[in-house]
Design a protein around this motif. Structure first.
Motif, PDB file in Angstrom:
ATOM      1  N   GLN A 165      16.142  14.627  24.304  1.00 33.15           N
ATOM      2  CA  GLN A 165      15.816  13.433  25.161  1.00 33.15           C
ATOM      3  C   GLN A 165      14.378  13.774  25.537  1.00 33.15           C
ATOM      4  O   GLN A 165      13.611  14.651  25.601  1.00 33.15           O
ATOM      5  CB  GLN A 165      16.735  13.626  26.380  1.00 33.15           C
ATOM      6  N   ASP A 166      13.906  12.454  26.112  1.00 31.60           N
ATOM      7  CA  ASP A 166      12.537  12.543  26.746  1.00 31.60           C
ATOM      8  C   ASP A 166      12.758  13.316  27.913  1.00 31.60           C
ATOM      9  O   ASP A 166      13.367  13.377  28.891  1.00 31.60           O
ATOM     10  CB  ASP A 166      12.222  11.104  27.133  1.00 31.60           C
ATOM     11  N   ARG A 190       9.600  15.094  22.565  1.00 34.93           N
ATOM     12  CA  ARG A 190      10.540  13.900  22.154  1.00 34.93           C
ATOM     13  C   ARG A 190      10.288  13.585  20.816  1.00 34.93           C
ATOM     14  O   ARG A 190       9.299  14.075  20.221  1.00 34.93           O
ATOM     15  CB  ARG A 190      10.523  12.732  23.059  1.00 34.93           C
TER      16      ARG A 190
END
Length: 703
Positions: A112-113, A301
């Motif tokens: 995930q970011d 990411r």
């Protein structure tokens, strides 16, 4: 409550043991699919870690074999048995741990970011300063290699400021922010599957690209010598039959050539075929997987996109003799190629894992990788201290001095210790070799990170990598590497190192301490301000396209003739095919005793074909090892010029040299009319002809 809810919705696994009187139930296909997905997810780690441990084991056994004077084939069989035992033990331990410790692959958190919080005003000013300095350093370094007359002090000072500022930023972020949990997401089955597919394609492409590398006469020639004789040459094997002193730059520490020769001897195939048809594709797969693992660990990411850009960088940025792309597939079969392509990213990965969890497993892998590194090339004893020193210094700044010291001992004890022991035991060896060329900081940058547009991109990856990498350990290690290389790029530093250590021959390799392809890939993971996640992804994709397009437009690809690479439509040896055919033809002739005199290119090819045909001059580059002013060197250069047709010495000069070197056979191209006319006057009789293309006439000593 979250844990309880997650347990409640998870389906209970059926008891696989049937009760008395109850028929066994059919296996749940979803359970089998889950296990397959779990295996795919961990496959890159299992393959690379297993290969590191296996080759480290062979290197240790090879070194121990000197004590018992074991033949390479015996060492190889012992190693093979030990690998089987270790594999069985590992499988049994994994099965015992699986019920308690393993989790389905689907439960692994997806990448995930990372959340981004606004930095304090002081940090924002420092960040802007770092970005400006990095841009100035990257652009000026890239321009400095073109026709623009620019002093190297500009990129050197700007780069040093950017590196120091970047290190201060990531240190402040480490000290002020909480430790993220998990430290890094586990790769998903889909991500690992993509990496595996790309790696296999990389391995397949290795069959069809061939680079004629002059160094192969030593590295591949040594493997051929070992395979045909089942002995390890501790002395010279190119100019003599293991009699003359060994080359000063080559203590018998690396084990990769011995592994290839022993493998070929045991399996019963030619050592060159074993290397280029079996081992090279395997090494290519492992190098690509090593790059994937570090990129996945360091990318905050979109690791798949970053990995794709990194692979594209290696394939599209080659050309120069020192570019990283030329040390991948075209020269991966040489130990130094595998070192920079696989060992460097894995060392950064293992150090990251060690500083994150300080587990015994991570420490064991660091030790094994250090042994693997010195088993590939002596350069490891020079580059690894710089790499580990950069990582250790960065960790010292956040108070991890104990972990840094332990990592340094684990990574450096065996490589440095083995060199010290070998030099004490054998003596007479120095770090300088046949090539004493020195490249200053500007030339080193241009040779390895290149110049122009690609040089600017490489500079941005170097000086912005710490700001792009995943926070905490990856960012701190990237910052440490950038600072170390920035210091080395200051004018005069490399000169001082050369004067103090006498290792000018390899100082141009100092940029190898960077995991540059990974840092280049991270450029496309920059978080672009956008209102939605979809737009941010699109922006990252656009950056990746621009990077790859820049490589394609402004660099020389791996498969270009300008990279000294030939692309074939079938698997081939990494030799010009005509020279290879001529060398085999000469090998099969009924030749008299004595050395072979032939054109230089044929003499350089012959040791790769067979050790049974000894040549006058395997490579003139190595003559400096034996004093260019000696009769030993003068005779060989005189005769090589005669066979090449570049010189026409009188028979009165040729005859004594032929006698001193005991030349039994002379083979020349039919176009060398002077040599063909002169050979009978020297007491040689024509006895074989090869038709065009590559028409050759051979003469043998009369009587």
């Amino acid at each position: 409550m979250a844990n309880v809810d997650s347990i409640a919705v998870a389906p209970a696994e059926p008891d696989p043991t049937p009760r008395p009187g109850q028929a066994s139930r059919p296996a749940d296909p979803r359970g089998g699919l889950s296990r397959v997905r779990a295996l795919v997810a961990v496959a890159p780690a299992v393959l690379t870690d297993g290969a590191v441990i296996a080759f480290a084991l062979f290197t240790v056994l090879y070194h121990l074999a000197f004590l018992g004077d074991l033949r390479p084939s015996v060492t190889f069989r012992i190693w093979l048995l030990a690998c089987v035992v270790l594999a069985v033990v590992a499988v049994l331990r994994a099965r015992r741990r699986a019920p308690a410790d393993s989790a389905p692959a689907d439960s692994a958190p997806a990448a995930q970011d990372e959340p981004v919080s606004a930095p304090p005003a002081a940090d924002r000013r420092l960040l802007i300063g770092v970005l400006v300095a990095a841009a100035v350093a990257a652009v000026s370094a890239g321009v400095a290699g073109t026709s623009v007359n620019l002093t190297w002090w500009i990129p050197a000072v700007a780069g040093l400021l950017a590196a120091v500022g970047g290190l201060l930023l990531v240190r402040q972020a480490w000290l002020s922010g909480p430790r993220p949990t998990p430290v890094a997401p586990a790769p998903t089955p889909a991500q690992s599957a993509y990496a595996l597919v790309v790696s296999v394609l990389v391995g397949i492409s290795s069959f069809f690209m061939a680079r004629n590398t002059p160094d192969d006469v030593y590295y591949v020639g040594k493997s051929v010598w070992i395979a045909e004789r089942d002995l390890i040459p501790l002395n010279d094997f190119l100019f003599s039959e293991n009699v003359l002193p060994p080359m000063g730059s080559q203590p018998p520490i690396p084990s990769i050539e011995v592994f290839d020769g022993a493998f070929a001897n045991v399996v019963g195939i030619h050592a060159s075929s074993a290397l280029w048809y079996v081992l090279l594709p395997i090494m290519a797969v492992l190098a690509a997987l090593a790059l994937w693992r570090l990129t996945h660990r360091w990318a905050p990411r979109r690791p798949v996109l970053a990995f794709t850009v990194a692979i594209a960088y290696l394939y599209l940025v080659a050309g120069g003799d020192a570019a990283l792309g030329t040390f991948h597939l075209p020269r991966l079969h040489e130990g130094k190629g595998m070192f920079v392509s696989a060992v460097i990213p894995l060392m950064w990965l293992y150090l990251t894992e060690w500083f994150d969890n300080r587990s015994r497993r991570s420490l064991l892998l660091i030790v094994a990788l250090s042994i693997t590194a010195i088993g590939l090339t002596n350069t490891a004893a020079i580059i690894l201290p710089m790499l580990v020193g950069a990582a250790g210094f960065a960790m010292l700044l956040v108070g991890r001095w104990k972990a840094a010291v332990v990592a340094a001992v684990a990574a450096l004890a065996y490589p440095i210790g083995s060199l010290v022991v070998s030099r004490l035991a054998l003596g007479g060896m120095t770090a300088t070799g046949a090539d004493d060329a020195f490249f200053d900081a500007a030339s080193t940058y241009r040779r390895t990170l290149l110049f122009g547009v690609v040089g600017v991109i490489s500079g941005l990856a170097l000086w912005c990598g710490a700001l792009l990498a995943r926070r905490r350990t990856p960012a701190l290690l990237a910052a440490g590497a950038a600072l170390a290389l920035s210091v080395l790029f200051v004018p005069g530093v490399l000169e001082v190192l050369s004067a103090l250590s006498g290792i000018s021959v390899v100082l141009w390799r100092v940029p190898w301490l960077l995991a540059l392809p990974t840092l280049v890939g991270l450029l496309c993971t920059v978080r672009v301000p956008a209102p939605t996640r979809a737009l941010r992804r699109a922006a990252s994709g656009g950056i990746a396209v621009l990077l790859v397009a820049s490589f394609a437009l402004f660099a020389t690809p791996m498969w270009s003739p300008q990279s000294w690479v030939e692309v074939h439509n079938r698997p081939t040896w990494k030799l010009p095919q005509q020279r290879q055919a001529i060398a085999f033809w000469i090998r099969d002739l009924d030749r008299p005793q004595g050395l072979l005199l032939a054109p230089k290119t044929i003499m350089r090819t012959t040791p790769i074909v067979t050790s049974e045909v000894r040549v006058v001059l395997p490579r003139d580059f190595y003559l400096v090892e034996y004093d260019l002013s000696s009769q030993f060197a003068k005779d060989r250069l005189l005769l090589a010029g005669f066979a090449d047709g570049t010189a026409s010495p009188r028979p009165a000069e040729l005859k004594p040299a032929l006698d001193r070197l005991d030349v039994g056979t002379i083979c020349v191209y039919n176009g060398n009319q002077y040599a063909r006319d002169t050979a009978p006057q020297l007491g040689y009789q024509e006895f074989a002809k090869r038709k065009a293309p590559g028409a050759v006439t051979c003469f043998r000593r009369a009587g």
